[in-house]
Design a protein around this motif. Structure first.
Motif, PDB file in Angstrom:
ATOM      1  N   VAL A 228       0.859  -1.184   0.000  1.00 37.21           N
ATOM      2  CA  VAL A 228       0.000   0.000   0.000  1.00 37.21           C
ATOM      3  C   VAL A 228       0.898   1.237   0.000  1.00 37.21           C
ATOM      4  O   VAL A 228       1.835   1.328   0.797  1.00 37.21           O
ATOM      5  CB  VAL A 228      -0.928   0.018   1.223  1.00 37.21           C
ATOM      6  N   PRO A 229       0.658   2.198  -0.906  1.00 36.18           N
ATOM      7  CA  PRO A 229       1.519   3.386  -0.937  1.00 36.18           C
ATOM      8  C   PRO A 229       1.462   4.144   0.379  1.00 36.18           C
ATOM      9  O   PRO A 229       0.425   4.158   1.054  1.00 36.18           O
ATOM     10  CB  PRO A 229       0.935   4.222  -2.087  1.00 36.18           C
ATOM     11  N   PRO A 230       2.561   4.782   0.767  1.00 35.15           N
ATOM     12  CA  PRO A 230       2.531   5.618   1.969  1.00 35.15           C
ATOM     13  C   PRO A 230       1.450   6.696   1.843  1.00 35.15           C
ATOM     14  O   PRO A 230       1.204   7.226   0.750  1.00 35.15           O
ATOM     15  CB  PRO A 230       3.934   6.239   1.997  1.00 35.15           C
ATOM     16  N   ARG A 231       0.821   7.014   2.949  1.00 37.35           N
ATOM     17  CA  ARG A 231      -0.277   7.986   2.936  1.00 37.35           C
ATOM     18  C   ARG A 231       0.163   9.334   2.356  1.00 37.35           C
ATOM     19  O   ARG A 231      -0.610  10.030   1.696  1.00 37.35           O
ATOM     20  CB  ARG A 231      -0.813   8.175   4.357  1.00 37.35           C
ATOM     21  N   ALA A 232       1.418   9.686   2.575  1.00 36.23           N
ATOM     22  CA  ALA A 232       1.898  11.005   2.154  1.00 36.23           C
ATOM     23  C   ALA A 232       2.385  11.026   0.705  1.00 36.23           C
ATOM     24  O   ALA A 232       2.680  12.106   0.184  1.00 36.23           O
ATOM     25  CB  ALA A 232       3.034  11.464   3.065  1.00 36.23           C
ATOM     26  N   LEU A 233       2.463   9.857   0.040  1.00 36.47           N
ATOM     27  CA  LEU A 233       3.102   9.807  -1.281  1.00 36.47           C
ATOM     28  C   LEU A 233       2.378  10.662  -2.315  1.00 36.47           C
ATOM     29  O   LEU A 233       2.973  11.564  -2.920  1.00 36.47           O
ATOM     30  CB  LEU A 233       3.192   8.360  -1.763  1.00 36.47           C
ATOM     31  N   PHE A 234       1.111  10.394  -2.551  1.00 38.39           N
ATOM     32  CA  PHE A 234       0.412  11.092  -3.621  1.00 38.39           C
ATOM     33  C   PHE A 234       0.168  12.564  -3.298  1.00 38.39           C
ATOM     34  O   PHE A 234       0.326  13.415  -4.185  1.00 38.39           O
ATOM     35  CB  PHE A 234      -0.888  10.370  -3.968  1.00 38.39           C
ATOM     36  N   PRO A 235      -0.184  12.931  -2.060  1.00 35.00           N
ATOM     37  CA  PRO A 235      -0.278  14.366  -1.771  1.00 35.00           C
ATOM     38  C   PRO A 235       1.028  15.102  -2.027  1.00 35.00           C
ATOM     39  O   PRO A 235       1.025  16.211  -2.570  1.00 35.00           O
ATOM     40  CB  PRO A 235      -0.668  14.394  -0.284  1.00 35.00           C
ATOM     41  N   ALA A 236       2.176  14.495  -1.639  1.00 32.66           N
ATOM     42  CA  ALA A 236       3.459  15.151  -1.854  1.00 32.66           C
ATOM     43  C   ALA A 236       3.781  15.264  -3.341  1.00 32.66           C
ATOM     44  O   ALA A 236       4.260  16.304  -3.814  1.00 32.66           O
ATOM     45  CB  ALA A 236       4.567  14.380  -1.132  1.00 32.66           C
ATOM     46  N   ALA A 237       3.497  14.201  -4.088  1.00 28.99           N
ATOM     47  CA  ALA A 237       3.804  14.221  -5.524  1.00 28.99           C
ATOM     48  C   ALA A 237       2.911  15.212  -6.265  1.00 28.99           C
ATOM     49  O   ALA A 237       3.384  15.994  -7.106  1.00 28.99           O
ATOM     50  CB  ALA A 237       3.638  12.823  -6.100  1.00 28.99           C
ATOM     51  N   LEU A 238       1.630  15.207  -5.963  1.00 32.23           N
ATOM     52  CA  LEU A 238       0.708  16.110  -6.655  1.00 32.23           C
ATOM     53  C   LEU A 238       0.995  17.567  -6.311  1.00 32.23           C
ATOM     54  O   LEU A 238       0.848  18.459  -7.155  1.00 32.23           O
ATOM     55  CB  LEU A 238      -0.733  15.752  -6.305  1.00 32.23           C
ATOM     56  N   ALA A 239       1.418  17.820  -5.073  1.00 30.95           N
ATOM     57  CA  ALA A 239       1.747  19.193  -4.687  1.00 30.95           C
ATOM     58  C   ALA A 239       2.982  19.699  -5.424  1.00 30.95           C
ATOM     59  O   ALA A 239       3.162  20.913  -5.584  1.00 30.95           O
ATOM     60  CB  ALA A 239       1.966  19.266  -3.181  1.00 30.95           C
ATOM     61  N   ALA A 240       3.836  18.782  -5.876  1.00 25.90           N
ATOM     62  CA  ALA A 240       5.069  19.171  -6.559  1.00 25.90           C
ATOM     63  C   ALA A 240       4.884  19.385  -8.056  1.00 25.90           C
ATOM     64  O   ALA A 240       5.810  19.857  -8.738  1.00 25.90           O
ATOM     65  CB  ALA A 240       6.147  18.111  -6.331  1.00 25.90           C
ATOM     66  N   LEU A 241       3.720  19.059  -8.592  1.00 21.56           N
ATOM     67  CA  LEU A 241       3.499  19.249 -10.019  1.00 21.56           C
ATOM     68  C   LEU A 241       3.495  20.734 -10.361  1.00 21.56           C
ATOM     69  O   LEU A 241       2.928  21.547  -9.635  1.00 21.56           O
ATOM     70  CB  LEU A 241       2.162  18.618 -10.440  1.00 21.56           C
ATOM     71  N   PRO A 242       4.121  21.101 -11.478  1.00 22.39           N
ATOM     72  CA  PRO A 242       4.154  22.521 -11.852  1.00 22.39           C
ATOM     73  C   PRO A 242       2.770  23.014 -12.240  1.00 22.39           C
ATOM     74  O   PRO A 242       2.054  22.359 -12.995  1.00 22.39           O
ATOM     75  CB  PRO A 242       5.107  22.542 -13.050  1.00 22.39           C
ATOM     76  N   GLY A 243       2.399  24.164 -11.717  1.00 21.80           N
ATOM     77  CA  GLY A 243       1.088  24.729 -12.007  1.00 21.80           C
ATOM     78  C   GLY A 243       1.185  26.007 -12.818  1.00 21.80           C
ATOM     79  O   GLY A 243       2.257  26.597 -12.951  1.00 21.80           O
ATOM     80  N   GLY A 244       0.070  26.429 -13.377  1.00 15.79           N
ATOM     81  CA  GLY A 244       0.008  27.643 -14.172  1.00 15.79           C
ATOM     82  C   GLY A 244      -1.359  28.274 -14.034  1.00 15.79           C
ATOM     83  O   GLY A 244      -2.230  27.764 -13.315  1.00 15.79           O
ATOM     84  N   PRO A 245      -1.609  29.366 -14.747  1.00 14.87           N
ATOM     85  CA  PRO A 245      -2.915  30.031 -14.640  1.00 14.87           C
ATOM     86  C   PRO A 245      -4.070  29.163 -15.105  1.00 14.87           C
ATOM     87  O   PRO A 245      -5.211  29.358 -14.671  1.00 14.87           O
ATOM     88  CB  PRO A 245      -2.752  31.273 -15.532  1.00 14.87           C
ATOM     89  N   ASP A 246      -3.783  28.197 -16.001  1.00 16.53           N
ATOM     90  CA  ASP A 246      -4.834  27.318 -16.505  1.00 16.53           C
ATOM     91  C   ASP A 246      -4.833  25.961 -15.815  1.00 16.53           C
ATOM     92  O   ASP A 246      -5.516  25.033 -16.269  1.00 16.53           O
ATOM     93  CB  ASP A 246      -4.679  27.129 -18.015  1.00 16.53           C
ATOM     94  N   GLY A 247      -4.061  25.816 -14.748  1.00 17.45           N
ATOM     95  CA  GLY A 247      -4.002  24.549 -14.045  1.00 17.45           C
ATOM     96  C   GLY A 247      -2.654  23.877 -14.225  1.00 17.45           C
ATOM     97  O   GLY A 247      -1.657  24.509 -14.595  1.00 17.45           O
ATOM     98  N   ILE A 248      -2.620  22.594 -13.992  1.00 14.94           N
ATOM     99  CA  ILE A 248      -1.391  21.811 -14.101  1.00 14.94           C
ATOM    100  C   ILE A 248      -1.253  21.326 -15.544  1.00 14.94           C
ATOM    101  O   ILE A 248      -2.086  20.549 -16.022  1.00 14.94           O
ATOM    102  CB  ILE A 248      -1.433  20.615 -13.137  1.00 14.94           C
ATOM    103  N   PRO A 249      -0.222  21.797 -16.270  1.00 14.82           N
ATOM    104  CA  PRO A 249      -0.073  21.374 -17.667  1.00 14.82           C
ATOM    105  C   PRO A 249       0.568  19.991 -17.770  1.00 14.82           C
ATOM    106  O   PRO A 249       1.551  19.691 -17.103  1.00 14.82           O
ATOM    107  CB  PRO A 249       0.857  22.452 -18.253  1.00 14.82           C
TER     108      PRO A 249
END
Length: 299
Positions: A228-249
């Motif tokens: 089972v993935p660590p509870r913090a894995l996906f929140p940490a990864a998704l928070a690190a995705l580059p964002g822009g005015p139109d969302g995450i490209p």
């Protein structure tokens, strides 16, 4: 194929996920429509008319369009029987790695977003080539290297920070420069491979994960981490995705393969030494020996 050490994907898991996606893939319908439209546009580049078509992995977006184009006999094949049935006509549940068709059965084969889950892609292409009649057309679309790259990097970095190591969570994709070579190796004539980027953007990063699941594109690598993935894995990864005015490209890099089964009327490269015109004459230049200074041309 029989040695598990050489297998990249768990094909049983691929089939189960594609089966489930039959009820949810409409969530990503616009993306599937865009890919199918780009693939079918290639048919407009030829005056050849086809009568017997095989579509592999069409998800219900290819077969109806082929019938609308006047192709009377269309076989819809998929690893998932539920996805094959969505296409109507003549559905066949089959494994792309073991095609159940005789030699020369089809004059058109279209593989849509399925061959990237095949363990032996050269072998699958060779079987497709064998199932084609002379001068038949093969078209395929599959994700290429670069697809979901920010998500791949974010997951790897987050898991390495949390666990001290990372397991594969995004499938490996083929590279553009390998496409034509794979077609040629399988025996196709006039092989062409090209790539096109389809730009996507997500305001909610969780929607990206939901879309991948809805499309049956979850992780099916044999070397995936079964824990089972660590509870913090996906929140940490998704928070690190580059964002822009139109969302995450994000980018879907679409690799399109085009090849023809060899036929007697296809153009062929000239035999070496058979030219009847000197290159210098064709270019209107003066020929010089190697090492001699070039003679300036007067205009």
């Amino acid at each position: 194929m029989s040695d598990p050490a050489h297998l990249v994907f768990d094909r049983r898991l691929v089939r189960l996920r594609r089966d489930r996606s039959a009820a949810t893939q409409d969530r990503v319908g616009p993306i599937l429509d865009a890919v199918a439209e780009r693939l079918l546009d290639r048919l407009d580049d030829t005056t050849r008319r086809f009568g017997r078509a095989l579509e592999i992995g069409g998800r219900g977006h290819i077969a109806p369009a082929l019938r609308d184009r006047g192709i009377g006999f269309v076989v819809s094949a998929d690893l998932s029987p539920r996805l094959a049935a969505r296409s109507g006509g003549c559905p066949v549940s089959m494994d792309e790695e073991w095609l159940p068709f005789g030699a020369g059965a089809f004059d058109l084969v279209i593989a849509n977003l399925s061959l990237h889950w095949v363990n032996d892609l050269p072998g699958a292409l060779a079987q497709i080539r064998r199932a084609m009649a002379p001068d038949g057309l093969f078209l395929a679309a599959l994700p290429a290297l670069g697809t979901l790259q920010p998500l791949r990097e974010a997951l790897t970095a987050a898991e390495a920070a949390i666990r001290g190591g990372a397991a594969p969570r995004i499938s490996p994709f083929p590279e553009l420069q390998d496409g034509a070579a794979l077609l040629q190796r399988a025996g196709f004539a006039l092989p062409v491979a090209d790539a096109e980027d389809i730009a996507l953007a997500y305001r909610d990063p969780l929607a990206l994960l939901r879309d991948l699941r809805a499309a049956g594109e979850g992780n099916a690598a044999r070397l995936r981490d079964p824990r089972v993935p660590p509870r913090a894995l996906f929140p940490a990864a998704l928070a690190a995705l580059p964002g822009g005015p139109d969302g995450i490209p994000l980018t879907l890099r679409l690799l399109t393969l085009t090849g023809w089964s060899p036929g007697p009327d296809q153009p062929r490269a000239a035999r070496p030494g058979s030219a009847t015109t000197r290159l210098a004459d064709a270019l209107g230049s003066t020929e010089t020996r190697l090492g001699e200074p070039a003679v300036p041309r007067r205009y």
